[in-house]
Motif scaffolding. Structure first.
Motif, short mmCIF file in Angstrom:
data_model
loop_
_atom_site.label_atom_id
_atom_site.label_comp_id
_atom_site.label_asym_id
_atom_site.label_seq_id
_atom_site.Cartn_x
_atom_site.Cartn_y
_atom_site.Cartn_z
N ASP A 45 0.85 -1.28 -0.07
CA ASP A 45 0.09 -0.16 -0.06
C ASP A 45 0.80 1.22 0.04
OD1 ASP A 45 -1.76 1.76 0.28
OD2 ASP A 45 -2.85 0.96 1.92
N LEU A 46 0.75 2.09 -1.16
CA LEU A 46 1.49 3.37 -0.97
C LEU A 46 1.51 4.35 -0.11
CD1 LEU A 46 1.43 3.63 -5.03
CD2 LEU A 46 3.50 3.20 -3.58
N GLU A 47 0.05 4.15 0.59
CA GLU A 47 -0.18 5.45 1.55
C GLU A 47 0.42 4.83 2.90
OE1 GLU A 47 -4.55 5.39 1.60
OE2 GLU A 47 -4.66 6.26 -0.22
N THR A 75 10.14 -3.82 -4.79
CA THR A 75 10.71 -3.09 -5.79
C THR A 75 9.66 -1.82 -5.62
OG1 THR A 75 11.14 -5.26 -6.94
CG2 THR A 75 10.96 -3.04 -8.39
N GLU A 76 10.23 -0.63 -5.52
CA GLU A 76 9.27 0.35 -5.91
C GLU A 76 10.15 1.68 -6.55
OE1 GLU A 76 8.47 2.05 -1.86
OE2 GLU A 76 10.37 1.12 -1.16
N VAL A 83 5.55 -5.71 -3.95
CA VAL A 83 5.91 -6.70 -2.92
C VAL A 83 5.95 -8.09 -3.17
CG1 VAL A 83 6.03 -7.08 -0.30
CG2 VAL A 83 5.85 -4.71 -1.24
N GLU A 84 7.12 -8.69 -2.97
CA GLU A 84 7.07 -10.22 -3.09
C GLU A 84 7.35 -10.98 -1.63
OE1 GLU A 84 8.67 -11.35 -6.89
OE2 GLU A 84 9.33 -9.40 -7.19
N GLU A 114 0.91 -2.14 -5.77
CA GLU A 114 0.03 -0.97 -6.24
C GLU A 114 0.76 0.18 -7.07
OE1 GLU A 114 -2.81 2.31 -3.97
OE2 GLU A 114 -1.09 1.37 -2.70
N ARG A 115 0.26 0.42 -8.39
CA ARG A 115 0.87 1.18 -9.15
C ARG A 115 0.06 2.31 -9.42
NH1 ARG A 115 4.58 -0.04 -13.22
NH2 ARG A 115 4.30 -2.26 -12.77
#
Length: 442
Positions: A45-47, A75-76, A83-84, A114-115
């Motif tokens: 979650d990017l938030e 990876t971001e 996320v793996e 999340e993209r």
């Protein structure tokens, strides 16, 4: 027989025991997999601002499996997080050790991402006269601003551009857009353009052709001699606001909107699709390069239709259906003095007081009716969908005919909302969340 009985019993007990071991192992595996799924979703979650690995470890700690999490790969970038995770634990065997299996493994693999892609949105809002009824305008304004708050966040800075397109019987494109186009100018009172019917067969805007400027007059008001309800919306806040991420400015403009005139959904939709089509890129770039406005972060938008990093979407709402739209006859609008006359005098107020009743029809002609409007809307919606534009349609306390037209326009039945009252806010919020959604990928 006793020996056979005892032996058979032992075999049955052994098989039953193996079954119990397998069942326990499967329960443990489900616990590991479910915990892993929840953990990667939360971590991606990017938030949330906590380290993704710490988030995942916390999930396993809470489930009393602190050592089960075996790996986390994150990876971001600015607008993306993937996320793996893998997890492994084991269950001691009770009966299966009889056949050489001392441990029953319970493992899991899960990936979530999340993209926030680059997003181009056309928000198309009905401001026709009927929006004054039943608190529709107030409810719509609240809902539209919830939408803006949801899609224009700090995390989405420079990624999401909004084209705010208010429409009623016409669409005021404003001077920034129209000054970059070929227009047969008649006046400076407003900035609505007329489109030939074939223009609705494409999502593009033909920037090479010359467009006639919409007449500036008021049709549908029999009261005082004013021009507050002109066919072309006349005020600054009723103009298109294109390629913007100015949250405060967009929200203020939405709150300033007032109900005006009739309903031409197809014109709102035409501008909405054109502002997402790369045919209008030259207009946006010219506005920015000439320092007349715009947002330099959105130079070279709209993106190409095949740009996989850019989502193009239209959110179209109406509270009604297409109706008739009229224009003044040429003889009454072909000189500068006549243009000025109708910019100062309400049509029906003037006709009632100065023209014999049998002469009234010669002053105007019908350009659109409901059937034509539905056809043109269908055409431009199909063209937009064929261009890869996702269309969300909201029928807000509308008619049977209006609902049918909006359903036809939407990208799918799931992209259509039929709402009443404050339900419109839920619709706008749902659409906003769908644009930036979290998904489990493995």
């Amino acid at each position: 027989m006793s020996l056979f009985g005892v032996g058979g019993s032992l075999i049955l007990i052994a098989f039953g025991g193996v079954g119990i071991d397998v069942m326990h192992a499967e329960l443990k595996r489900n616990k590991v997999q479910n915990t892993l799924d929840r953990a990667v979703l939360a971590a991606a979650d990017l938030e949330q601002e906590v380290d993704p690995k710490a988030v995942m470890q916390d999930y396993f700690d809470k489930m009393l499996m602190p050592d089960a999490l075996t790996s986390v790969k994150v990876t971001e970038s600015l607008n993306y997080r993937r996320v793996e995770g893998t997890a492994y634990t084991s269950e001691k065997s009770n009966f299966t050790k009889l056949i050489g299996i001392d441990q029953m493994k319970a493992d899991g693999v899960s990936t979530a991402e999340e993209r926030v892609r680059k997003v181009e949105v056309s928000l198309v809002l009905d401001i026709s006269g009927s929006m004054a009824d039943n608190s529709r305008l107030t409810n719509m304004q609240s809902a539209a601003n919830v939408f803006l708050d949801t899609v224009l966040t700090a995390d989405n800075q420079d990624l999401v551009s909004i084209n705010l397109v208010p429409y009623s019987e016409q669409v005021n494109a404003g001077p920034l857009l129209t000054e970059q186009m070929n227009v047969n100018w008649k006046h400076g009172y407003s900035h609505c353009l007329e489109f030939p019917s074939e223009s609705f067969d494409t999502a593009a805007l033909d920037t090479t052709m010359f467009y006639d400027q919409m007449q500036h007059f008021q049709w549908n008001y029999y009261g005082g001699n004013d021009l507050t309800d002109t066919v072309c919306p006349r005020y600054d806040y009723e103009r298109i606001n294109a390629w913007s991420q100015d949250l405060a400015g967009l929200k203020k403009q939405v709150l300033d909107l007032q109900p005006r005139a009739g309903t031409s959904i197809f014109l709102g939709m035409k501008w909405a699709s054109a502002l997402l089509h790369p045919s209008t890129r030259s207009i946006n770039n010219a506005i920015i390069n000439q320092k007349k406005g715009g947002d330099v972060a959105f130079l070279n938008r709209p993106a190409a239709l095949d740009d996989v990093q850019t989502l193009k979407t239209i959110v179209l709402m109406t509270d009604g259906q297409h109706d008739s739209s009229y224009r003044l006859s040429s003889f009454a609008y072909d000189t500068a003095s006549e243009v000025s006359h109708w910019a100062a005098n309400n049509l029906w107020y003037y006709l009632e007081r100065n023209v014999a009743v049998n002469k009234w029809p010669v002053f105007y002609w019908q350009k659109y009716n409901a059937t034509m409007g539905d056809t043109l809307l269908h055409n431009v919606c199909e063209a937009a969908k064929d261009s890869g534009i996702v269309i969300w349609a909201i029928g807000f306390e509308t008619t049977v005919e209006g609902n049918a037209a909006m359903k036809d326009c939407a990208s799918s039945p799931a992209h259509y909302f039929d709402v009443d009252g404050t339900e419109i806010e839920d619709a706008f919020y749902s659409i906003a969340r769908a644009i930036n959604q979290l998904r489990l990928t493995q």
